[in-house]
Design a protein around this motif. Structure first.
Motif, PDB file in Angstrom:
ATOM      1  N   HIS A 212     -13.482  17.009  -4.599  1.00  0.00           N
ATOM      2  CA  HIS A 212     -13.537  17.896  -3.504  1.00  0.00           C
ATOM      3  C   HIS A 212     -13.484  19.835  -4.192  1.00  0.00           C
ATOM      4  O   HIS A 212     -13.845  20.341  -3.410  1.00  0.00           O
ATOM      5  CB  HIS A 212     -12.895  17.850  -2.359  1.00  0.00           C
TER       6      HIS A 212
ATOM      7  N   ASP B  79      10.265   6.217  14.219  1.00  0.00           N
ATOM      8  CA  ASP B  79      11.177   5.709  13.278  1.00  0.00           C
ATOM      9  C   ASP B  79      10.459   5.303  11.922  1.00  0.00           C
ATOM     10  O   ASP B  79       9.506   4.836  11.607  1.00  0.00           O
ATOM     11  CB  ASP B  79      10.500   4.492  13.923  1.00  0.00           C
TER      12      ASP B  79
ATOM     13  N   VAL C 140      -2.728   5.327  -3.757  1.00  0.00           N
ATOM     14  CA  VAL C 140      -3.304   6.165  -3.400  1.00  0.00           C
ATOM     15  C   VAL C 140      -3.009   7.672  -3.237  1.00  0.00           C
ATOM     16  O   VAL C 140      -2.174   7.718  -3.440  1.00  0.00           O
ATOM     17  CB  VAL C 140      -4.197   5.842  -2.061  1.00  0.00           C
TER      18      VAL C 140
ATOM     19  N   TRP D 286     -10.780   9.801   5.071  1.00  0.00           N
ATOM     20  CA  TRP D 286     -11.094  10.837   4.832  1.00  0.00           C
ATOM     21  C   TRP D 286     -11.688  12.068   4.569  1.00  0.00           C
ATOM     22  O   TRP D 286     -12.830  11.316   3.441  1.00  0.00           O
ATOM     23  CB  TRP D 286      -9.773  10.882   4.056  1.00  0.00           C
TER      24      TRP D 286
ATOM     25  N   ASP E  92       0.303  12.561   4.341  1.00  0.00           N
ATOM     26  CA  ASP E  92       0.327  10.896   4.503  1.00  0.00           C
ATOM     27  C   ASP E  92       1.126  10.502   3.146  1.00  0.00           C
ATOM     28  O   ASP E  92       1.252  10.867   2.487  1.00  0.00           O
ATOM     29  CB  ASP E  92      -0.455  10.439   4.378  1.00  0.00           C
TER      30      ASP E  92
ATOM     31  N   ASN F 206      -8.013  13.474  -6.257  1.00  0.00           N
ATOM     32  CA  ASN F 206      -8.477  12.387  -5.929  1.00  0.00           C
ATOM     33  C   ASN F 206      -8.294  11.134  -6.708  1.00  0.00           C
ATOM     34  O   ASN F 206      -8.519  10.952  -7.775  1.00  0.00           O
ATOM     35  CB  ASN F 206      -9.525  11.629  -4.888  1.00  0.00           C
ATOM     36  N   ALA F 207      -7.504  10.701  -6.806  1.00  0.00           N
ATOM     37  CA  ALA F 207      -7.136   8.547  -7.426  1.00  0.00           C
ATOM     38  C   ALA F 207      -7.720   7.560  -6.643  1.00  0.00           C
ATOM     39  O   ALA F 207      -5.722   7.951  -5.460  1.00  0.00           O
ATOM     40  CB  ALA F 207      -5.969   9.113  -8.265  1.00  0.00           C
ATOM     41  N   SER F 208      -7.269   6.362  -7.022  1.00  0.00           N
ATOM     42  CA  SER F 208      -6.959   4.909  -5.813  1.00  0.00           C
ATOM     43  C   SER F 208      -6.801   4.150  -7.292  1.00  0.00           C
ATOM     44  O   SER F 208      -7.508   3.542  -8.169  1.00  0.00           O
ATOM     45  CB  SER F 208      -8.132   4.672  -5.442  1.00  0.00           C
TER      46      SER F 208
ATOM     47  N   THR G  60      -7.299  16.123  -0.729  1.00  0.00           N
ATOM     48  CA  THR G  60      -8.132  15.920   0.130  1.00  0.00           C
ATOM     49  C   THR G  60      -8.062  15.554   1.750  1.00  0.00           C
ATOM     50  O   THR G  60      -8.966  14.884   1.787  1.00  0.00           O
ATOM     51  CB  THR G  60      -9.395  16.244   0.071  1.00  0.00           C
ATOM     52  N   TYR G  61      -6.040  15.265   1.265  1.00  0.00           N
ATOM     53  CA  TYR G  61      -6.233  14.784   3.403  1.00  0.00           C
ATOM     54  C   TYR G  61      -5.526  15.806   3.658  1.00  0.00           C
ATOM     55  O   TYR G  61      -4.824  16.157   4.284  1.00  0.00           O
ATOM     56  CB  TYR G  61      -5.057  13.825   3.120  1.00  0.00           C
ATOM     57  N   TYR G  62      -7.212  16.996   4.096  1.00  0.00           N
ATOM     58  CA  TYR G  62      -6.716  17.906   4.964  1.00  0.00           C
ATOM     59  C   TYR G  62      -6.438  17.899   6.870  1.00  0.00           C
ATOM     60  O   TYR G  62      -6.070  18.465   6.776  1.00  0.00           O
ATOM     61  CB  TYR G  62      -8.700  17.798   5.497  1.00  0.00           C
ATOM     62  N   LYS G  63      -6.721  16.514   7.028  1.00  0.00           N
ATOM     63  CA  LYS G  63      -6.172  15.984   8.027  1.00  0.00           C
ATOM     64  C   LYS G  63      -5.769  14.654   7.697  1.00  0.00           C
ATOM     65  O   LYS G  63      -5.164  14.150   7.206  1.00  0.00           O
ATOM     66  CB  LYS G  63      -7.081  15.956   9.545  1.00  0.00           C
ATOM     67  N   GLY G  64      -4.078  13.978   8.808  1.00  0.00           N
ATOM     68  CA  GLY G  64      -3.179  12.797   8.610  1.00  0.00           C
ATOM     69  C   GLY G  64      -2.837  13.337   7.306  1.00  0.00           C
ATOM     70  O   GLY G  64      -2.946  11.654   6.460  1.00  0.00           O
TER      71      GLY G  64
ATOM     72  N   MET H 154     -15.321   7.753  -2.581  1.00  0.00           N
ATOM     73  CA  MET H 154     -14.597   6.518  -3.238  1.00  0.00           C
ATOM     74  C   MET H 154     -13.346   5.996  -2.217  1.00  0.00           C
ATOM     75  O   MET H 154     -12.489   6.615  -0.914  1.00  0.00           O
ATOM     76  CB  MET H 154     -13.889   6.966  -4.921  1.00  0.00           C
TER      77      MET H 154
ATOM     78  N   LYS I 238       7.476  -1.443   7.310  1.00  0.00           N
ATOM     79  CA  LYS I 238       6.405   0.206   7.753  1.00  0.00           C
ATOM     80  C   LYS I 238       7.072   1.333   7.290  1.00  0.00           C
ATOM     81  O   LYS I 238       8.098   1.586   7.802  1.00  0.00           O
ATOM     82  CB  LYS I 238       5.527   0.931   8.570  1.00  0.00           C
TER      83      LYS I 238
ATOM     84  N   ARG J  63       0.897  -1.450   0.109  1.00  0.00           N
ATOM     85  CA  ARG J  63      -0.191  -0.057   0.227  1.00  0.00           C
ATOM     86  C   ARG J  63       0.703   1.124  -0.141  1.00  0.00           C
ATOM     87  O   ARG J  63       1.321   1.147   0.951  1.00  0.00           O
ATOM     88  CB  ARG J  63      -0.594  -0.227   1.311  1.00  0.00           C
TER      89      ARG J  63
END
Lengths: 340, 340, 340, 340, 340, 340
Positions: free
Chosen positions: E211, E266, E236, F252, E246, E220-222, E240-244, F232, E259, E150
């Motif tokens: 959005h 770390d 992905v 999200w 990544d 956005n694309a998945s 539009t990851y307004y928080k979190g 999505m 990871k 992922r």
């Protein structure tokens, strides 16, 4: 009383980070001169704090007649300059190691006595709050007798600390005489004597130059110490702790263990056999990289103002130096060496 | 192939916690006898795992004719029993220290060679995952050369570990010959030789009885080691770490530091000059108080089944023992001792 | 000396979790009888620890003639039973609150004096290591004078603690007389008096039944205390802390603050104005839910064996009780009450 | 609409840190004058933000005819200045405590009503995100009824906060009238009324000057509050929390506990009987030492622009003040005081 | 060798934060010109670093004849400008995506080859220490084969990043052609190809504008990716990851999981089936919000100075672009798309 | 009402860990029979809980005439057994996936309707406290619209979970029909539909057997989901997460992100654009390895007792199954599939 007229001799890093700012912050002190063969360095501080700049120590003594001097020059000059200052009637604060031989140290003490001036040695470890706290705990008796210990002081070497970097006098045998042992080891021999209120009786030392290039002074030393009380332990000084810098001391005692300087937040940790754990956050231990106010200068001025024996006397400095000198002798002879 | 018929000699704690359960868990092993002068101890295990119980070693050898024996008796019996077993055609796994003199160790190696049996020494530190990982990292070269090190092993003493408590043979000079050095120090001399893939060249040792009552064996030792490669460091063994138990090793190297066994979660921590930090959680380091499967027994059986040199040979055990013996000699003579 | 022959009167939770096991663990004690109107409860312990079972207290006294009794009955019986026991020549350990009126408490002290027996009150808070440590720190003077404080004790109520659950005597006015104040508040009035080595001079109290159903005793009390020294603070007792159970005390002093029982790992935390922080891990504070050995029983037996005043005397218990009684009076009158 | 023409009266710390910067940041505001008897202070802000400087309040009113004033003067001036401003047709934002007697407060409300201006009181605690969040949670019903509470506000005193340090009007009885209670206590009486949506019915208060020298105002107060709903709790205000500063509130409820301002990261923590724990990180609670945007000024301007009742009305301020006044009365009379 | 004469074309954020400062810090580089249609932006850098400012690219090429150009313009200009530069004999570093069609990418590679210049694409993810470390670990074989993965890259969109905010070319279809996929997705297709040393064989993509207002480019694309090796996973890209926010990659392998970028301290965490956990702290992963030195510029200059293939060649850039183009095709056709 | 007479059909792990103990704990239930072709398994439970054991389902139906049955057999038997049970007048709780084709699911719903019995599907994810909490938060509107999501469920495969280990029916194509998708994927399609209160409109799926040996069922699936609302995201099911087991969902949204099941202590974490962070500790998410009470059985019995639609109806189960079936179709056709 009028202010103590002080001269700082040698304008390298220890003057820059500790002596000069701490004198400047002491309201009973007037900085009247700065001495350095590289005259620009002296001039910079004279400009900043007032006073005169000198390239020559003798000229300064004759001209300024200071109340007190801080001797912050290379090791080989500690004794001759301290004696000259004492003979000129000035109180003397000399950086560690106070001298490069026991005879020199003895002569310094004599000169101070003869001239009625105070002689103090810059063993700042004694003033750091974690060490003060640890000594209090030891004296409270909660730990019982100290059985074994480990004390070490290691950093990446004076290359990164001295104003002259890798060209520093620290690496020049004729000026420094000793390397990591004079820079760091003598701090820990003084600390362990003071903290345990005990004297070293026997020393074995492996001293060598393992990694620094182009120098004949020691960059590493590992020593065994046996105390008069019977306790024994290791003392390590290193200029090649390129990571994992360390100024820690651990004492294993009858009733538990005390760890000093092993944790960044809790500088003194006490763990007793009965399960009790105490963590004391009392202020950081100073390292070359992170300077804390030493307390040395204030103690020196205090001894002058109150005409009392300095917190670290010439005799203290001499005894702590002797441990280090014994380690060198041990390395040279392949034998354990009794301390006097 | 049929199962290896094994006898465990000496039914104290090391047999109880490691040899017997690990043999019992190895499907290529048949436990055929247990020997202990306190016959009830031997009988307890015979009942549990099958096989016979003997109070006398010679009787057992004659009667059972084992394929292999584990010698878990007091130190002074290691050599004579191992030699007798080898002469009886049995492979030998002997606990550390393999002997109490270099001559004994040599004779054991000879006896094994002469009789075509394998001789292995129970230096379990080599098998612990943190030590295995640390050696891999050292070998990868990322740290450069080891410059200095510190390795120590301390706990509150065998009073709390032995089946006989404070009455243990560990404290009886004539059976144990050595104390903390034979119990713990030899583990660390073996570990440092193996991990650094280097040999000790010179030793200084302070060895003494500081706190245990009613015994003449050492309860503490602090040693300086100089390696053939030039690295130097300290080795400490102690039976008086009443808190702050410790089985740790730190290596200061050209490119950073590696800390092994200093943190409960991350048993190997690598800190490089470039800021990189690696934390390896690879399984706990075994202590007397918290036993982990040692791997020693499986390795011994493997060497028998595959007829290959054991993972810790008689020569390994002899070299590691010699370091300890040199420390005793150093204490006795007040001199550094070369490990020929 | 022969063993102290002890009878435990009242076989509810406090006997089950503390008195009986602690007597059983004390090698100078022989448990000779157990008393409970529900005879099966007494019989269970008699079976377990030896001794006889009685449903009736007077019968027991006459028949057994014990050296000492523990009075663990509902509050209203504390005084009459203690006096009867004293008159029968038995030393008395009575649970808190020692009585339900000051007159009763006075009579108990008199009875003990007249009969030459010891009277001790079960104020276990004084024995908990965090409280002992805190008192030592206060006495060391490092904090200066205590200015203000907050001490509170709250849990979800005896519904979950008593052997009779919601049907417990704790909720029956005629037997309990007081609720949370007698159960918890008196612990804290005793603690604050003892820890500060000071006496309460004035009390204001809001006492009420806020949430428990079917009972007339108080389930909550909030009090203001003014000490003889001038310090002032709050004391809170609650049976409706359904989460956030709390047995903590905070002292704000001239030089900083001491927090006791506010952190699960570090039971005593000292924060000084100068930045120093000390964390003491000295063992948990006991709560109804998590019982620790109280130390009360050992102290009681010690006072008998050495014929010395018990660690918590009748006078102590009376003074601590008086604070609580003043709070009730304050609630009843709407006035501040002086603790004469 | 054109901008609201605002005058700030009193140029001490509360103006400096909150009123002036928040007016300056509000785009609907024009700062037209600053008033302070120390005219230099007023001039400094006039220079910075435009507008005129005045030493005299009446002169300013007559000359400037402001739309609105912020009254940030010593407590004793709050009422007379607010009334004068209202009579001059200006909306009034007055700092807490809004007045020093209930009569004054009533007169202020009357004056505002008569003149058709808005009167708002600077109870900023209501606007802090943790308090807003806590009120939402209470209102959601998840906790059930509040049974008991503890709310406290303590710091080392205005010596370190006021622009005049230890010479601050905060310590002068004739100007301040009250000390910690007016500075901090009234914040918490307002908070608890607002958060619980309940009114205080009865108060007991211990109010005193325990440690500050040379002042007659209170430096500490501990109060008991009984609410109309039946809930009860403690309210503490202190100027002698030299460490352990605290602006926290804990509510013990039928279904669990809510802790507000007890943890630096999670300002609202909810712990339910069913084991659920919620931690809300919603922004810090402002203390004197660490100022956050209050929201008070924006709310005041909003009420003017929309001609709606201010978020903290004169009636709110009066009710919160009355609780404090009752505590003083309680201390004076030694009785509980009903708040009607 | 004399310095490489470089021109930066397009003076937006990527030039400001990475290209210009990194060229300025490279001692083998002379910045000779800056190009931007908003001439003030170009002039600002010319003033700062020397060199000329141009509004027009062709004029610059003719006049300056640079050794190398950095193409930092909107996506649609990448190919024509790169080709023109190559034809003018300049080495080209082009930002990602290198082009907006495979034909363009092919033509760029051809132009570079024909003119004997280097073409490099700014895929900086490859240079970040966590990704370098992760690839080393994968290559060591300790994890076995990668089975699933992922990889995602999300932030709040270029509104907050671009020098033109919400008016940025990033949102103008005719200049950007693609949105989040060209900005972020192509980073991750390049990363996964490089890290796994594998090629994408099949793609399914859901691409949309969920959005952002007033734009036709994807926010956005998945995507699903199947690799030649058989591994499969998700990619992905999101504005539009307004928080979190990544930028992480997780690889589930035969022997455990790795990871990357999931923990702030770390950056690479390895968890093996055998219980081993390794945590590597090797330096942060750069995000739009927190820029780290990319290493891209130094690698580009290195390839010029040593005349070697750049670390990220035109072929690399083309293959990584193709994955993204296939995702758009998948969305358009509702079918999985083979990557030729 | 009399007790519901329940039969459990299929005595594998899901019966062992959830159905049987939860029925046994429900006081409205009587367990009247257990069915398993391996009769010993059925007998074991009959012995434990009373009731009869059957090897044959039809025989049981005829003989026992149960009120309700739990169908816990391999997937291929779900539909025929459920229909037979319904036709026999029994309410049916069927494990997920409810069937292996949409036609079967439809027929099951019809059979239940025709016979007037309830049909419930064992989608336990809906009952887990973190999921319940997350749905409440979504419904509160604080997050605004969901834009994108990621939901995944991975563990090391049924080899370690099933009573038959690697020989489990889970790996036999003819009985299981589907692998990880039927075991785990259908849980997440049901969860996302329920939590977002939305329906899936379009699916793309990569489904394959990447690592398990000797089976034709899928061990991994990665899917793209487009919802009716326009949101999505990705759905991943895996039997090859050999470490890093995962049952997490991240949403999200317009105002921030919600992370469910990503942290062991705080199962629901809300991070808003405004900086607010909420952490909810509401009880663990159940995994195959760590079973929590599901709530499914109680809900099923409740629907029978109250004659209301079950919490997870046949229609729910059918819609969730359809998503999974579409993913298989997508893999088979290489096209996106509309969910009719």
């Amino acid at each position: 009383m009028s202010k103590v007229r002080v001269v700082v001799v040698g304008c390298g890093s220890i003057s820059k980070y500790r002596h000069i700012p701490e004198y400047a912050a002491n309201k009973n002190v007037e900085l009247v001169a700065f001495v350095d063969p590289v005259i620009e360095r002296a001039e910079k501080y004279a400009e900043l704090h007032g006073g005169k700049a000198f390239a020559d120590f003798e000229t300064m003594l004759a001209e300024v007649k200071p109340d007190a001097v801080s001797v912050c020059t290379p090791n080989a000059l500690h004794a001759p300059m301290s004696i000259a200052a004492a003979n000129a009637g000035a109180h003397v604060l000399v950086e560690k190691p106070m001298a490069v031989s026991d005879e020199e140290a003895e002569a310094m003490i004599e000169a101070a006595k003869k001239n009625g001036v105070h002689l103090m040695v810059g063993h700042n470890q004694r003033f750091m709050p974690p060490h003060v706290k640890a000594k209090q705990i030891l004296q409270s008796g909660v730990l019982g007798k100290v059985l074994t210990f480990r004390t070490s002081f290691g950093h990446p070497g004076p290359d990164g600390w001295s104003v002259d970097g890798a060209d520093s006098w620290f690496f020049r045998k004729e000026e420094a005489i000793m390397g990591a042992m004079g820079d760091l080891g003598v701090h820990k021999s003084d600390l362990i004597r003071w903290m345990l209120d005990d004297e070293v009786s026997e020393v074995a030392g492996f001293v060598g130059t393992l990694h620094k290039k182009g120098t004949e002074v020691d960059d590493n030393a590992s020593c065994l110490l046996r105390m008069k009380s019977g306790a024994m332990g290791t003392l390590v000084a290193s200029w090649t702790y390129y990571k994992g810098e360390d100024n820690s001391t651990i004492l294993w005692c009858e009733n538990g263990v005390m760890k000093i300087g092993t944790h960044p937040d809790d500088q003194v940790i006490l763990e007793l056999r009965n399960g009790t754990v105490e963590k004391h956050k009392v202020g950081a231990i100073s390292t070359n990289d992170k300077q804390e106010t030493s307390g040395v200068i204030d103690a020196f001025i205090e001894s002058i103002l109150t005409n009392t024996t300095p917190a670290v006397s010439g005799e203290d400095g001499r005894a702590s130096l002797k441990v280090i000198l014994c380690a060198f002798e041990s390395q040279a002879t392949g034998k354990f060496v009794s301390v006097n």
